[in-house]
Scaffold this motif. Structure first.
Motif, PDB file in Angstrom:
ATOM      1  N   TYR A  64     -14.676  22.955   8.233  1.00  0.00           N
ATOM      2  CA  TYR A  64     -15.603  24.069   7.961  1.00  0.00           C
ATOM      3  C   TYR A  64     -16.131  24.089   6.532  1.00  0.00           C
ATOM      4  O   TYR A  64     -16.933  24.956   6.177  1.00  0.00           O
ATOM      5  N   GLY A  65     -15.674  23.181   5.703  1.00  0.00           N
ATOM      6  CA  GLY A  65     -16.192  23.144   4.336  1.00  0.00           C
ATOM      7  C   GLY A  65     -15.725  24.295   3.453  1.00  0.00           C
ATOM      8  O   GLY A  65     -16.347  24.585   2.437  1.00  0.00           O
ATOM      9  N   VAL A  66     -14.633  24.930   3.850  1.00  0.00           N
ATOM     10  CA  VAL A  66     -14.134  26.088   3.092  1.00  0.00           C
ATOM     11  C   VAL A  66     -12.804  25.734   2.435  1.00  0.00           C
ATOM     12  O   VAL A  66     -11.882  25.267   3.106  1.00  0.00           O
ATOM     13  N   SER A  95     -21.439  24.304   7.509  1.00  0.00           N
ATOM     14  CA  SER A  95     -20.306  25.187   7.277  1.00  0.00           C
ATOM     15  C   SER A  95     -20.445  26.500   8.054  1.00  0.00           C
ATOM     16  O   SER A  95     -20.895  26.499   9.204  1.00  0.00           O
ATOM     17  N   LEU A  96     -20.049  27.603   7.452  1.00  0.00           N
ATOM     18  CA  LEU A  96     -20.064  28.888   8.150  1.00  0.00           C
ATOM     19  C   LEU A  96     -21.323  29.698   7.879  1.00  0.00           C
ATOM     20  O   LEU A  96     -21.343  30.909   8.116  1.00  0.00           O
ATOM     21  N   ARG A 113     -17.231  19.312  16.382  1.00  0.00           N
ATOM     22  CA  ARG A 113     -16.659  18.046  15.896  1.00  0.00           C
ATOM     23  C   ARG A 113     -17.428  17.431  14.734  1.00  0.00           C
ATOM     24  O   ARG A 113     -18.479  16.838  14.916  1.00  0.00           O
ATOM     25  N   GLU A 114     -16.908  17.563  13.605  1.00  0.00           N
ATOM     26  CA  GLU A 114     -17.295  16.757  12.436  1.00  0.00           C
ATOM     27  C   GLU A 114     -18.677  17.010  11.888  1.00  0.00           C
ATOM     28  O   GLU A 114     -19.044  16.445  10.894  1.00  0.00           O
ATOM     29  N   THR A 115     -19.482  17.777  12.555  1.00  0.00           N
ATOM     30  CA  THR A 115     -20.862  17.742  12.091  1.00  0.00           C
ATOM     31  C   THR A 115     -21.209  18.784  11.033  1.00  0.00           C
ATOM     32  O   THR A 115     -22.178  18.608  10.320  1.00  0.00           O
ATOM     33  N   VAL A 116     -20.473  19.866  10.951  1.00  0.00           N
ATOM     34  CA  VAL A 116     -20.993  20.918  10.077  1.00  0.00           C
ATOM     35  C   VAL A 116     -20.538  20.859   8.623  1.00  0.00           C
ATOM     36  O   VAL A 116     -21.107  21.533   7.772  1.00  0.00           O
ATOM     37  N   ALA A 117     -19.517  20.088   8.320  1.00  0.00           N
ATOM     38  CA  ALA A 117     -19.090  20.048   6.911  1.00  0.00           C
ATOM     39  C   ALA A 117     -18.752  18.629   6.480  1.00  0.00           C
ATOM     40  O   ALA A 117     -17.859  18.408   5.664  1.00  0.00           O
ATOM     41  N   ALA A 118     -19.486  17.689   7.010  1.00  0.00           N
ATOM     42  CA  ALA A 118     -19.168  16.278   6.722  1.00  0.00           C
ATOM     43  C   ALA A 118     -19.404  15.963   5.248  1.00  0.00           C
ATOM     44  O   ALA A 118     -20.246  16.560   4.608  1.00  0.00           O
TER      45      ALA A 118
END
Lengths: 394, 394, 394, 394
Positions: C324-326, D351-352, D389-394
Motif C-alpha cells: 500500500y505504500g504506507v 497507494s490509498l 496485487r502489486e500494482t498500486v505501490a510498486a
C-alpha cells in the motif's frame, strides 16, 4: 539582507542543484527500506571515493565530530603519538591527543609550508616506537596541502597507525586510503564535495578497529561511539541504526558523492587544480601575495592570500559581501586576521567562479584603498581557465 | 553536457530561488480556492507593476500570444494604423497588421536608433486620422529602448488607441501605463521579471475593450480570445476560467512580480540601469562596439554588441558555452548574425553577473583570435558597479 | 522500490512543503550574515516554542546527542538522581546516569502506564536530597505521555534540578518550560515539528549552567560540549560557532518552528490531540487494542497498538509498505515486537492522514488473516475528525 | 487558507516529486543546447507514449490550444465531418467545427453512455463521404471512455481523417495512435501524466499535414499554427523555435513522460484501472450512484458520481475542502451541478489515494445530511486495492 549571490568561501560552499534537490526531498522514516538502501549505497559510494575497501562509517555531525570520535576511539592514555603540524587544525589535534593523555611528539613546520616526508622519515627513525602518526592532508585554514602520499607509507612501514584528516582534501585532490596505508581517516562533505556540513565520512580499517576495541576509553553508548555503529549497524547486518541519521543530509551526501563519481574523480580533481591555479595566478597578478610559500603545496580546495597592509580582514569581507553580494572567507583560528581565503570547491571550481572570487576580492580591496591592478588579475585568471582545455565546464 | 553555469541571455533568463521554488510547488487544481485567490492576487500585483487601474488579463502562452491576441482583438479590416518601427519586433508587428487587413502607415528608423517623439508628432499631424498607434517599448533583438513616455501621450492626444509591446521593458525600466495613456499593452514575465516564459501579461483599458467588442474579427471561443477571458472570468466574478491556466507558471509569475515589488520597483529599475551601464562600459573598454548609436536609448534589459570581423556569432556563442559554461545570446531575426547580446535582467542584473558576461564574451572572442583587452573591460565593468552605491547586491 | 506514498511513522515523519523548500535552499557559508541571523532567529523561535526565557542551544545531531550532552554536562559522579521510568527511553537514561557514576534511584511504572505525580511526590519526600530529577515527557516508543506539568514543580520545589526529555512532546503537546520549573530539557525537530532529524533543541537555565560549570566531567573541547557553545557562541556575542552547524538543517528547523508558531501553538496542539483521538477510536473500533491502559495518558504524537496474536510486527509492516505504500512503525527497544505505532505529527496530524494510517494498518492485518472490521474503524476515525470542528485542515 | 492536503480532482492533479523538481529547476535560455536536446527528447518520449512514428508537436498552452490548433488546421469550409458525441467536450467540438464552416453530421448518445462502434459503422456507411471523423477518447467531464480502438479503424477504412481528443486518456488507458489509424490527436500532460497544464501534446500524421497544407484557413504566422512549428522547428532541423517554449513546463512534461515510461506504460495503465475500479466499488458500496451506466465504459482517469438529492455540488465540495483539506471536482459544463468527480490520475492512482477520495466524499456528504454507509465504502475500496496485487505501490 538577501542571501549571497555567490558563496565562494572555505566551506560550507555552494552546492549543486542535484544536491539541493536531494536535500529538499520529503522527509522519510529512517527505517523505510528506501532510506536504508540509500544509506548503504552512500557507504559504498564513499568507499569508492576514498578508494578503499575498509569500513565506512557515516556519522551524523560535521567532520569535527568524526575526528573526535576517531581520536577518542583509537587513542588510549600513554599511547605514543607523532603529531605532524603544518597548520591550525593539526595543532588543535595535538591538544586533543594530550587531553586524552597520549604521549605526544610534535613535528612542526611554519604554517605557510608543508610537511616534508624526509623530515617525517627521520623523526620516525629517531623514535621507532610511535603507535600513531597523525596528520592533516589539506589544512583548510591556510590552504596548505601536505604530501599524504609520501608520508603515510613511511608511517605505516614504521608500524604506526596512520590517522589522516582528509576533510577538505577528499573530492578535490587525490586520496588513496588503501594504497597509501591510511588506517583511519575522516572526510567532510561540505568542502570539495559541496554537500551538507552535517556528516562525517569516517573510514576505519581492521587495525584501527583493533585499537578501538582494546581502548578502555573508547566511547561506548555515546553519540561519539564508532563501536556503537559497528555493533548495531555493521554487525547487525546494516538494518538498524544506533542513532537516527539526518535523512536530508544522507540524501545530500549521496547526491554529492554520486555526482562526483559520475563526473569521474580524476576529472573532478583536475577541475579543482585548474580553479586553484587560476585563483593563484589572478591574485598574484593583481599584486597580492599568496600565503603558501610555494605552489607545490598550495591546496586544491582553498587559496589563502595574505591580507595587505592598511585593511582589516573582517571589514573587507563585509564590504565585499554587502557591496557585491559575494561571500569569501577570512583566516581561521590564529590566522583569522591575517588571511583571505577563496574557496574553489565543487561547483565553485567550475566555469568563471574563480574569476568572480578574484575580481570581488580585488575590487573590494581597491575600494578600500589598496593599490591593485584588478584588470591584470582578471587577465591572469582567465588565461589559466582558457589554457585548461575542457575541464571547467564539461 | 551539463546545464549552463550562467544564463546571461536575452531571455528566458536565470530565475531567482523564490521563483524556482514557486514553480516547483506541488500542482493543484485550478478551481482550488487557494489557486484562484493566487491568480486574482497575481492580477493585482501585475496591475501595480504596470502602474495601472485597467483590466489585467493573464493569458497562457509566451508574450507573442498576448500580442497576437491583443492585435487580433483590436485591429479590424480597414483600421488606419501607424506602426512605429525601430527594430525587428515592430517590423513583424506591421506584417501582422497588414495580414489583418489594416491600413498601415509605417514610420521607420534604422535599427540602431530609437524612435523620435518629434518625428512621431509630425506624422500624427500629417494624417490626423490614425485609429491605432503601435510601438515596441524595448526592442529585445537589438537592445534599443524607445521613449514610450514621450510618444504615447502624443498618440493618445491625437485620438488613437495606443498599443505598446512592453515585453522586455516591464520590470526593468519605467512603464507608466495610465499616466502615459497606453490603452493596451503586453508584458512578458521571462525578461526583466525573470519568471517563466509561459504567460502573457495583458493590460486592456476601456477604449481598447470597446474596440475589441465592435471588431467582428476579434477572436471569440478561441484560445486567443480576450473576450472569452472578459466574459467568463472577469464578468463572471473571477471564479471561472475560460481555459486552464498553467498552475506552476502562475505560481512563478506571482513570485516574480511580488519579489520585484517587495524590493521596490524604483530600486529594481535602478539596478537594471547600473547593470546595463556596467556592461556597456566593459564592452567598450575591451575594444568592442555597441549596437545602439547612443547610450541615451540603450536598453536596460539587454546590451547588444556588434560582432567583430573575423568571427561568427553562432560558433563564438557555442565556444563560450562549452568552454566556460556561460550562455549568452546572438542577434535575432535579420540581426541574428550581426550581434551578441548580454542579458542583465532580474537576478542577472545583480552582483557581478554583468562582469561574468562581459568577461566571458571578451575571453571567448580572444580565444578565437579577436584582439581585445579583457582586463580593461573588467576594470571598466567593475568601476561602474563600484560607483553605483548600494544597488547591485541590496 | 519507490519512496513511500505516506510516511506515518514515529519519526522522522513527513515534512511540510515549507520545510522541504527550506532544506533544499542553496548551501551558504555559516559565517554569512544571513545565515548567522537565521541561526539567532531560530534560537528565539525555539525559545518561544518552549515558552522559555532560558538559553537555547542548537546543537548538531539528533536529539540523542542533546540528551547525552545535557546529561554529561550536569551529572557528576556521586550526584543523587531520581530517574522516573515509564518506558524504554527513561530506562536507557538510567543506564547513562549510572555510567556517569551518579547515585541513581529509580521510580518505575509499567510501560503501558504513566508516572503518577503523587507517587513522585512521595518519593521526593522519602529522600529529600535528590540533586536531579529526570523524566521523559512523551515516551515515543510506547505512546505514553507523562504529566510533566504535575511532576516538574514538585521536583523543583524539592530543590532538585529538573531534567526533561521533551523530544516528541514539543510542538504536539503543551511544554511550559519556565512555568513548570524545568531546568534543562531537550526537544527534537523530527517529531511533532516535522523537521529534520539532525538537530537537538536544548534549553539550559541558570541553575543547570551552574551545575555544568562546576562539573569536572562536563565535556569541554568536545562536540558534546554545551560549555563550548556557551563560551564561543553565546558569550562571544553570537557571531562565532564552536562547530559548523548543518546549514540545511538550521534552515529546516527555522521553517518548521516558524510554521508552527504562525499556525498558533495552541491550534497545533489541538490538531495533534484530535489526530491522536481519531487514531485511537479508529483502531479500537476495528477490534485492535491500544497499548496505553488509559486515554488519559495516551500521547498526542504517536498511537501505540498491541500486535494481535498470529502476526509478526516486522513482516506486517513490510507488507503494508510494499502493498500500500504506507510506512508505519513497529515498537522500539524491548517493545519492538509487541507494538505497532502510528505517527500523527506535523502535517500527518492534518486532514485524513490518521484515516490513511488506521486503514492501512487494518487492511494490512486483514490481508494477513487477522479478523478485523476495517469499515468500522474508518467510521470511527472519520467521526472524530468530523466532530473536531475546524482544526484538521485550517 | 492553506493549500490542499490532497488534490484528487479531475486535473490539474497532484504531481510527483520528480515532476515538481523538474518544474523547479533554474530557468535556462530556450536556445541553450541542453534545453534544445531536452525538447527533442521530450518529443521522442511523447511519440513512444502515443505509440506513434508520426510527428510530435509540443505546443505551448493547455490542451484546448492544441485541439483548436489541430481543428483550425485541418478543417476547411465545406469539409464534411462526422462528430461523435457522448459528452460535453465532443459537443463543444461540434460548435467549433460549425464555426469553421464545416458541414457537420453529429451522432450523439446520452452523456452517461459511450459511443457504439456498430452505430458509428452504420453512420459511416450511410454517408460514405466523410472527410473527417472526430471523437473524444475519454470524456473527462463525465468519466466516460469511448472505444477509440473500435471506432478509429472503421473511420480510417472509410477514407476519413481520424481526429481524436485523447487529453485525459493518454497515460491512463491504451492509446495506440498508429495501430488504430488515428491521423491527428491531442493529449494533455495535466491529466493521467500528472504534469503541468501548460502544454499540448499534438501528434500529426502525413495525411493530416496534407490536409493542413491545403487548407487556406489553416493558421499561419500565429501562435495557433501547426505549420509554423513544422516550417521553423521540424524542417529547420529542430534548432529554432517559432515561439519560446515554456521552459519549466517542458522540464515538467519531460519528467512526467519519462517517469511513466520508466514505470512501464502497461503497469501504469493497470494501476489507473485498479484505482478507478476501487473508487467505483467504494462509491457504490456507500450508497451513491455512478454516472456511467456501465463499468464497461467508465473511464480510468476520473470517476463521476451522481449528486444525491438534497445537497448541492458546489457547497459540498467547499465543505470537504475546508473541513478535510481534500479537493475533489464537480461536474463540468452542463453537468456542473449534477456530478462529483474523483480524479485518480498519476500519483493519485497509487497507494490509498482512491480511498482518501471516496472517504472524503462520503464523510462530507454524511456531514451534510445524506444517508450513507461510509464504512462499507471504505471496505469495498480497500478490497479492490487488496485484490489488485502489486500494482498500486510498486
Amino acid at each position: 539582507m538577501q542571501e549571497p549571490d555567490f558563496t565562494l568561501s572555505a566551506g560550507p560552499t555552494m552546492s549543486s542543484l542535484r544536491v539541493q534537490q536531494a536535500q529538499g526531498r520529503p522527509m522519510i522514516f529512517d527505517y523505510d527500506p528506501v532510506f536504508q538502501e540509500r544509506f548503504r549505497e552512500t557507504e559504498r559510494l564513499v568507499g569508492e571515493l576514498f578508494r578503499t575497501d575498509k569500513d565506512v562509517v557515516l556519522m551524523q555531525g560535521e567532520a569535527v565530530l568524526g575526528i573526535e570520535a576517531a581520536a577518542r576511539g583509537v587513542v588510549r592514555p600513554g599511547m605514543k603519538c607523532l603529531n605532524l603540524v603544518s597548520g591550525v587544525y593539526a595543532k588543535w589535534f595535538g591538544d586533543w591527543l594530550r587531553s586524552y593523555e597520549a604521549e605526544v611528539v610534535e613535528l612542526e613546520v611554519p604554517y605557510d609550508e608543508a610537511l616534508d616526508p624526509a623530515a617525517v622519515g627521520a623523526e620516525l627513525e629517531r623514535h621507532a616506537d610511535f603507535e600513531l602518526v597523525a596528520l592533516v592532508h589539506s589544512e583548510t585554514p591556510s590552504g596548505i596541502e601536505n604530501p599524504l602520499a609520501g608520508i603515510a607509507p613511511l608511517a605505516k612501514r614504521a608500524g604506526a597507525l596512520v590517522f589522516a584528516d582528509v576533510v577538505s582534501a577528499v573530492g578535490g585532490t587525490d586520496v588513496r586510503t588503501d594504497d597509501w596505508g591510511v588506517d583511519i581517516c575522516v572526510g567532510g562533505p561540505q568542502k570539495c564535495l559541496a554537500g551538507p556540513p552535517g556528516m562525517s565520512l569516517v573510514v576505519v580499517g581492521d587495525e584501527a578497529w583493533a585499537a578501538i576495541e582494546t581502548n578502555p576509553n573508547a566511547p561506548r553508548g555515546s553519540f561519539l561511539s564508532l563501536l556503537d555503529w559497528r555493533e548495531t549497524w555493521i554487525e547487525g547486518g546494516r538494518v538498524k541504526f544506533p542513532y537516527t541519521p539526518s535523512v536530508s543530509d544522507v540524501n545530500g551526501v549521496h547526491a554529492a558523492v554520486e555526482e562526483c563519481l559520475e563526473e569521474g574523480l580524476d576529472s573532478v580533481i583536475a577541475r579543482h587544480a585548474v580553479a586553484a591555479s587560476a585563483c593563484r595566478e589572478g591574485v598574484k597578478a593583481m599584486g597580492l601575495e599568496l600565503w603558501p610559500r610555494s605552489n607545490d603545496y598550495a591546496a586544491n580546495c582553498v587559496t589563502a592570500i595574505r591580507c595587505p597592509e592598511g585593511v582589516e580582514v573582517k571589514s573587507t569581507l563585509s564590504h565585499i559581501r554587502e557591496r557585491y553580494g559575494v561571500m569569501l572567507s577570512g583566516g581561521y583560528g590564529e590566522l583569522a586576521e591575517r588571511l583571505f581565503r577563496i574557496g574553489h570547491m565543487g561547483p565553485a571550481a567550475r566555469s568563471l567562479f574563480p574569476h568572480v572570487a578574484v575580481s570581488a576580492l580585488g575590487r573590494g580591496l581597491l575600494d578600500l584603498g589598496v593599490d591593485l591592478d584588478v584588470g591584470a588579475g582578471a587577465d591572469a585568471t582567465l588565461q589559466v581557465l582558457s589554457d585548461s582545455r575542457e575541464t571547467v565546464a564539461a
